[in-house]
Design a protein around this motif. Structure first.
Motif, PDB file in Angstrom:
ATOM      1  N   HIS A 320       1.079  -1.290   0.068  1.00  0.00           N
ATOM      2  CA  HIS A 320      -0.029   0.041  -0.034  1.00  0.00           C
ATOM      3  C   HIS A 320       1.014   1.167  -0.198  1.00  0.00           C
ATOM      4  O   HIS A 320       1.378   1.702   1.084  1.00  0.00           O
ATOM      5  CB  HIS A 320      -1.047  -0.104   1.584  1.00  0.00           C
ATOM      6  CG  HIS A 320      -1.833   1.058   1.345  1.00  0.00           C
ATOM      7  ND1 HIS A 320      -3.199   0.811   0.778  1.00  0.00           N
ATOM      8  CD2 HIS A 320      -2.110   2.384   1.814  1.00  0.00           C
ATOM      9  CE1 HIS A 320      -3.863   2.231   0.758  1.00  0.00           C
ATOM     10  NE2 HIS A 320      -3.269   3.053   1.683  1.00  0.00           N
ATOM     11  N   GLU A 484      -2.989   1.268  -9.927  1.00  0.00           N
ATOM     12  CA  GLU A 484      -2.864   0.436  -8.723  1.00  0.00           C
ATOM     13  C   GLU A 484      -1.385   0.420  -8.331  1.00  0.00           C
ATOM     14  O   GLU A 484      -0.861  -0.172  -7.218  1.00  0.00           O
ATOM     15  CB  GLU A 484      -3.663  -0.878  -8.692  1.00  0.00           C
ATOM     16  CG  GLU A 484      -5.040  -0.506  -9.085  1.00  0.00           C
ATOM     17  CD  GLU A 484      -5.948   0.011  -7.831  1.00  0.00           C
ATOM     18  OE1 GLU A 484      -5.376  -0.261  -6.609  1.00  0.00           O
ATOM     19  OE2 GLU A 484      -7.025   0.620  -7.996  1.00  0.00           O
ATOM     20  N   ASP A 543      -5.922   6.577  -2.013  1.00  0.00           N
ATOM     21  CA  ASP A 543      -6.553   5.501  -2.627  1.00  0.00           C
ATOM     22  C   ASP A 543      -8.221   5.801  -2.551  1.00  0.00           C
ATOM     23  O   ASP A 543      -8.795   5.322  -1.732  1.00  0.00           O
ATOM     24  CB  ASP A 543      -6.302   4.443  -1.290  1.00  0.00           C
ATOM     25  CG  ASP A 543      -7.188   2.982  -1.975  1.00  0.00           C
ATOM     26  OD1 ASP A 543      -7.507   2.866  -2.962  1.00  0.00           O
ATOM     27  OD2 ASP A 543      -7.229   2.336  -0.973  1.00  0.00           O
TER      28      ASP A 543
END
Length: 709
Positions: A320, A484, A543
């Motif tokens: 992440h 992503e 995000d």
């Protein structure tokens, strides 16, 4: 449950436990002058100034899940107790005069039947969160019109009104107030005599603002209240020539080395001719050796690009790397601190989706009174302009008509709108975009957390119609891989990020400082991302996803993709005008990343050449082709073939898996076919670079039947 006004033994003066007092948010307490202060037999006692007010009763009952009892106290008692539970921040508490004006406005609108109790309750609750004027909130939620509010303000402030819808300005008079001041104050002169200037204003000016205006005009003036939408249109009309000039030539004149208005510089042309002559001479003297060298160089480039993208993806997979903003962070946000946020929406030939666009923006979790929405339309797009006008939108929507001037591109329209922007931050959304409702708040919080040199927050993009056909599934796979994996990895590595064309959030002042978008670059977002980096600024990812419409028809997809790739060629040519300067400003890592990222557009040109050679060899066993791949070249080309295709398929599979889009993952296995379409678009864009470099290939939106829902 029922609440009643009564007296009890517990007294407000005895003190209020903090935990009990905070059963209601501070804004609710101060706006409605209520405060929980005691519990008796399981019932929460609420001090109220107006125990018989139905709006106050309902607001309290909806927010406390226990029986409540309203107890009448004076407003001063309640305010003093609230200050103990919620120590007031300086300047954050409504003054007595402000409260008096707000109550007077509310009573005026409700007593005349213009606003229902339910509408006033919604507005009062929003006021408790934001502190914005109650009238502006009612207009933004379309409970009343702007004309009704102007009439109410006129009565409250004892000011005359002026209608501007059919007004023809005297430009000499109107331009007496400098454009920056006219924009900042939303004010413009509408008439003048030797002794006095009549000034149309959206809201009464305070003493400091009035002093600035009088100094600029060099004359006394009198204020006239005007409809904000009409005033905005008048300011645009008066200063349109200035806006056109700035939006078209500002970057070209202030930073000519950063402008794509010249496709090839003299040095680049000379270098290209010299290299071409050198290759031609080598081909005459050493024909086979030259061809082998070209094949080897192309194979190496192909391999480097593939390995670089694989390395980025491998770094991001399962991690992440975005700036994290949680739901708890958003819930804890004090909406009184939220800045004005400008939303730029370029529109062209998109009348059919304007209504859905407006609904989507109104669904954003952000106070409408702090939105500055610029609907950017080209002057010749009559259908879209008339559709917007017919909707009679509230004043946080601004119709911006961009005068017909070349180049007719999205970045020029955005530059035009940026000059009218009032937000501390701004974002671009396309007409068909569906951003997550909390995206603006996420971006604002992210800006508070990232390093001080971050000037752009890029949200992720994907598609809402990915299951429509094979092309839309490929498109969604590609976006998943890019947003992503690739971009988060580039951001984490501190590499220059070629921005996506939408959902990039900027600090407005920095954007203006950089000269905003290049109107001559047809992939202006990628170019701006590189310029930000070169000036020492950085881009971070969040995000939050904006869903777009994936092109479902091949011709439309080719038009869009050829424009993007043409813009990548433009961007590479602009930033490689001075390679040494680029290297110094970005460092060797950034320099390498930029060139390998842009090189992907050139690699797409090579695909048909290598596929043709491979097919010819399989069908004919032509010896010349075999001679082009001796020893090391063969192994490099083989690696290119297997590694390159594996990486392309792997990246698309990994991207959809990272996003959790398992339903379209299998379509990624057919990605080489999609690569063929990309090469087709690349060659179209490459040819246009020489024949029509600034032509903006229009992409049609609304081709998905669900887009009008």
């Amino acid at each position: 449950m029922t609440t009643t006004a009564t007296h009890t033994r517990a007294r407000l003066a005895d003190g209020v436990p903090t935990e009990l007092g905070r059963l209601l948010p501070e804004g609710i307490c101060r706006t409605f002058r209520v405060l929980p202060y005691a519990v008796a037999d399981g019932t929460v006692l609420i001090a109220v100034a107006e125990a018989d007010d139905p709006i106050t009763r309902q607001v309290v009952e909806e927010r406390i899940d226990r029986p409540v009892q309203l107890v009448r106290h004076t407003g001063n008692e309640i305010s003093a107790a609230i200050d103990l539970v919620y120590p007031p921040a300086e300047g954050a508490v409504e003054t007595a005069d402000e409260r008096r004006a707000r109550v007077q406005m509310a009573r005026m609108l409700t007593s005349s039947g213009l606003v229902a109790n339910e509408q006033l309750q919604v507005a009062m609750v929003e006021y408790s969160r934001t502190g914005d004027p109650i009238g502006d909130i009612l207009v933004a939620h379309e409970a009343i019109t702007e004309d009704v509010l102007v009439a109410a303000l006129s009565e409250l402030h004892q000011m005359q009104r002026v209608g501007l819808s059919d007004f023809t300005p005297d430009l000499e008079v109107a331009r007496r107030l400098p454009e920056p001041l006219a924009q900042r104050l939303q004010a413009i002169p509408v008439a003048a005599t030797d002794e006095l200037v009549l000034l149309a204003v959206a809201r009464p000016l305070d003493a400091e603002q009035a002093m600035d205006v009088e100094e600029a005009l060099g004359s006394p003036f009198r204020q006239l209240l005007a409809n904000r939408t009409e005033l905005d249109q008048l300011i645009q009309h008066v200063h349109s020539a200035h806006y056109v000039e700035v939006s078209t030539v500002a970057l070209m004149e202030s930073r000519p080395e950063d402008s794509a208005s010249v496709v090839f510089t003299g040095t680049q042309k000379a270098l290209g001719i010299c290299v071409g002559i050198a290759v031609l001479l080598c081909a005459v003297v050493w024909p086979l050796g030259t061809l082998i060298g070209l094949v080897a160089a192309c194979s190496l480039l192909y391999l480097l690009v593939s390995v670089y993208k694989f390395q980025l993806t491998f770094r991001a997979l399962g991690t992440h790397l975005e700036t994290d903003v949680t739901d708890e962070d958003i819930a804890a946000l004090d909406e009184r601190t939220l800045p004005m946020y400008t939303i730029l929406v370029p529109l062209y030939k998109e009348a059919g989706i304007v209504r859905r666009l407006v609904r989507g923006i109104n669904e954003l979790d952000y106070p409408r009174t702090r939105l500055d929405v610029k609907l950017l339309c080209e002057e010749d797009d009559v259908d879209t302009i008339e559709t917007i006008r017919s909707l009679n939108l509230p004043p946080h929507f601004h119709l911006v008509v961009v005068p017909d001037a070349l180049p007719k591109t999205k970045p020029k329209a955005c530059n035009y709108g940026l000059q009218l922007a009032t937000g501390s931050f701004c974002v671009i959304f396309d007409a068909e975009d569906r951003p997550e409702p909390n995206q603006l708040k996420k971006a604002y919080i992210a800006f508070q957390r990232v390093a001080g040199n971050v000037a752009c927050i890029q949200a992720k993009l994907n598609h809402f119609n990915q299951n429509q056909n094979l092309l839309t599934a490929w498109f969604a796979n590609e976006y998943s891989m890019h947003f992503e994996l690739v971009l988060p990895a580039m951001g984490a590595a501190g590499s220059p990020i070629p921005l996506g064309g939408t959902s990039n959030h900027f600090i407005t002042s920095v954007l203006r400082e950089l000269g905003a978008w290049d109107p001559f670059n047809v992939t202006e977002d990628a170019d701006l991302g590189i310029r930000l980096h070169r000036e020492g600024y950085r881009t971070a990812m969040i995000d939050s996803t904006t869903l777009e419409e994936a092109n479902s028809q091949v011709p439309n997809w080719i038009r869009q993709r050829s424009r993007w790739i043409k813009g990548y060629y433009q961007t590479w040519l602009v930033h490689m005008r001075r390679p040494g300067t680029l290297l110094r400003e970005t460092g060797i890592r950034g320099f390498t990343s930029f060139n390998l990222t842009m090189a992907n557009a050139f690699v797409l040109l090579l695909n048909p050449i290598f596929w043709t050679l491979t097919t010819l060899y399989v069908l004919t066993q032509w010896g010349l082709i075999q001679q082009l791949f001796p020893g090391f070249v063969f192994y490099a080309a083989s690696a290119m073939l297997f590694v390159g295709n594996f990486v392309f398929v792997y990246l698309n599979v990994a991207g959809s898996l990272q996003r959790g889009e398992f339903g379209i993952t299998r379509t990624a296995l057919l990605s080489p076919l999609y690569w063929g379409l990309m090469s087709w678009a690349a060659w179209k864009g490459f040819i246009q670079l020489f024949t029509n470099p600034f032509y903006w290939e229009k992409t049609e939106h609304g081709l998905d039947a669900g887009d009008h829902a």
